[in-house]
Write an enzyme that holds these catalytic residues in place. Structure first.
Site: not given
Lengths: 284, 284, 284, 284
Positions: A88, A158, A226
């Site tokens: 990611t 995503k 994050k």
């Protein structure tokens, strides 16, 4: 196929194992070498650098914690190898990686899903590269959605998907705090939520929050922070205000500042419960 | 059983019909009398006031738009009748109604679910009254969750559930705006959302938002605003901060101020898309 | 003193002029050369690159739009020159610049204040460098606050100060929208605000918002967005949640997406008024 | 003039005293009788009920904690007396009180300003009544702003003004938390804030927050929460979204839930500092 697998942590290790089981030749690299060596018994070649792992690999898979790790590990890859980025990472990094032979293929699923070949893969990149890598994706997941021919769009999807999960956690956290403080039986509220959404994701996280089992973390708060930040950065670059994402940023940032960065990201519910003056099981 | 049914609007009419079909004797009242008279052909007695409807009813069911309508309609009910309140009302009003023979039994489901006897009912109140009313609830829904013996707790759960739905709409709205502005194919993102949540509610609203079909409204924006406000009022009384609910309040309030109060409450996504500078199908 | 002045835009031009008036020898550089040449008549030497301007300068002052411009302009400066950075840049860039002979000296004040030598300067860096540059600061402003010996702290203070201004604009925008929609005379509300705060900043922006004079911009929306983002980045790095700053981010981002990036940043009030369904003077 | 003064608390007592000093005949009532009796030595007549205090009063002044107290105290006032409401009440109650001989005259200022006759008064109501009461207002404050002839508009302005103060506290709280966590000297940041705003209100609250002196409260958190809620209710009724006010609602609600309801409303800064992981002087 000859594969290099960079990053054999919680997610990467079971994924590399599934590639081995599917008959591929896999060279593995991990910064903490022990984690890579655990795969040697199952037939992996343990490399001492990403570049060495990728030496003669048709495809190099990266599954790492963040942008910096991916940049560090994949600079200097041989130009022939196809880089399949499954981490990611930011949309911005994915755009830059597309200068090489690159596809993005981030995944949905926690480590248990990785082990059980139940990941869902969002893939994007040039069609020929996607086709080349398809057998690998099939060895790793239960389904593949091809998003298009620009790799970064898979990363955008995503980040959007992770945002919807984090937002669900905020929502459950707020409503559970209300029910608990009002003295409504939590299991009754959860029953209604399950009846309403009929979703395994709600059922799973609802149970975690009802039972306040935030450790060990399936996906840590600091990673949640994050990913929300990556979504906000992508949205900012596109000129899209996402107030719920901003809210998540504020709450994850505070929860991490309060020392809970290693708990499961669903412990957002704990932060919210404490803000309601509730005493929590594993409280402040 | 002899039943009075007060409020035969979009939700109430199919519910009253189901009670008739189950063999109960139903007297109906609606402020706009025509809506009640539509049920006469199916065997309902049309009353000229709530009190007259409830004259000899064992159970009086209210299914009305808001607190004021419920208070107006149910003051002066005969003391023998059990009042089963199925509207989405405030926790505070439910507390006051509990002074009489009262149970709360709000429902989850839109008009089509009401017609198909697929409502889910959250019931709370004295056990004896709940048992007495159980056959009625069974005639109306696919399931009943008994929340406890204090009626208001069912209303609290209902407000919590509606909040989770509204929050999902905000989340979908923000992420769809991002995908659209970034040029990610919306159907691909929806595919991922469906793969992730595996929830009919996400599938249903995701489709509405992808197709921008906000009219006719299944549940109007102004009702969404009302319910979020009821949740905030309940949370404020309990001392529970719900920042995501505050966000929803701000957005619904603005969308209604901009003249979209009669669109479906999922048109929150439209408001968010416009704030991203996107031109929407049925835009401003 | 021999000075290089990089960036002679709205702010930089009057500042360079004041240095000339104070008797310093000033070489100026601006990417759009005409803006630099306008200062030649007043005695400035016009350079063709930042490096050429700084060739034999004791002090090189940068006053540019953003991090990228400062990095571009100041890479390759002679190592003897002291770099006095007066732009509003990120804390992170200021930390990196501190590797050289560098002080940060960002300013409070709009172009008219720059012309009138009424800037307030926040200075930080090694004491000897600060003392060396003090005469220059005195030629530019009405006051100097020395924040400490780490340059980035002056930038942190500057970002904090800009945040308080932006937050004031949000506050005035929301309350003015309420008063206008409620039919309360705006000049009465402004009278109360002025009586309450007794602040020229409130008086000035209150007047702009009351009169809806958002063009020409004294400080543009897109710069407001940039500065709020810099504050959020600095706060994120320190682990400090700033929900009001997140709110400002969301609103500035939306307003810019709606095409108002070039209006004055106080046009936040216009965005808020429109969200209340008000028709604004220079509306959507 | 013959005056009845209802509510001789922190604010009301010095106000009643100033009316006595100006030569008016003042009958006082307070629920806790001792607080009223303290004024007997200065010439006040102590009444045993609001109605008895107002018996032959030309003007009855109410200065009470909230809507409920005002409603309770002023029902059954003689119809001849002019009711001058100086409390911070809801717009909605002010609209209802206007059915009688009523003006609204809420004030800006804390108890020390009340004692020093330095309140600022926002007055609204029928012109003749305002004129009649003007000498009383002049005995109480340093200035009067006449908002118009509808009493509720003065309350709207008062709620708007309190919102701007609360929002300033949030802003200072967030930015001070950032500076403290980053190690920027707080007194330096405060110096910049004072240089920027040149406002006694910023100077005063900035000092309180820098020194963390939140007790005793000049104006308690729970009253801050009440006033923000009144502003949100007024804004909701007008259809105006006020996201910063929603943020304040969330934060005050949480801070009160955490047990700080009796601290000064500027202790919002403490709540924000703790969310940044800072240890505060009188911490959690």
């Amino acid at each position: 196929m000859k594969i290099a697998f960079i990053g054999t942590g919680n997610m990467g290790a079971p994924m590399a194992r599934n590639l081995l089981l599917a008959g591929h030749a896999v060279a593995v690299y991990n910064r903490t070498r022990e984690k890579a060596e655990a795969l040697a018994a199952e037939g992996a070649r343990v490399a001492s650098s990403p570049q060495e792992a990728a030496r003669d690999a048709e495809v190099t898979i990266s599954m790492l914690a963040n942008d910096a790790a991916v940049e560090r590990a994949t600079s200097g890859l041989p130009s022939e190898t196809i880089h399949m980025g499954m981490s990611t990472i930011s949309v911005e990094l994915a755009r830059r990686l597309a200068a090489g032979k690159y596809i993005s293929a981030p995944v949905l699923g926690r480590p248990d899903a990785a082990a059980a070949r139940k990941l869902w893969i969002m893939a994007a990149g040039p069609a020929a590269l996607l086709e080349h890598c398809r057998p690998l994706m099939e060895a790793l997941g239960r389904g593949i959605s091809v998003i298009g021919d620009e790799p970064w769009k898979a990363n955008m999807v995503k980040l959007g998907a992770n945002f919807t999960l984090a937002s669900m956690l905020e929502t459950l956290g707020e409503s559970f705090a209300l029910m608990r403080k009002a003295g409504v039986p939590i299991e009754k509220f959860l029953e209604i939520i399950n009846s309403l959404f009929q979703s395994p994701v709600y059922a799973n996280y609802g149970k975690i929050i009802a039972e306040e089992k935030y450790e060990p973390a399936g996906f840590a708060m600091r990673l949640g922070l994050k990913d929300v930040n990556l979504a906000l950065a992508a949205a900012g670059a596109e000129g899209v205000a996402m107030p719920a994402a901003s809210l998540l940023h504020d709450h994850y940032l505070a929860a991490v500042a309060l020392g809970r960065g290693d708990r499961d990201w669903s412990a957002l519910a704990q932060f919210l419960a404490e803000n309601a003056g509730l005493r929590t099981v594993r409280g402040a």
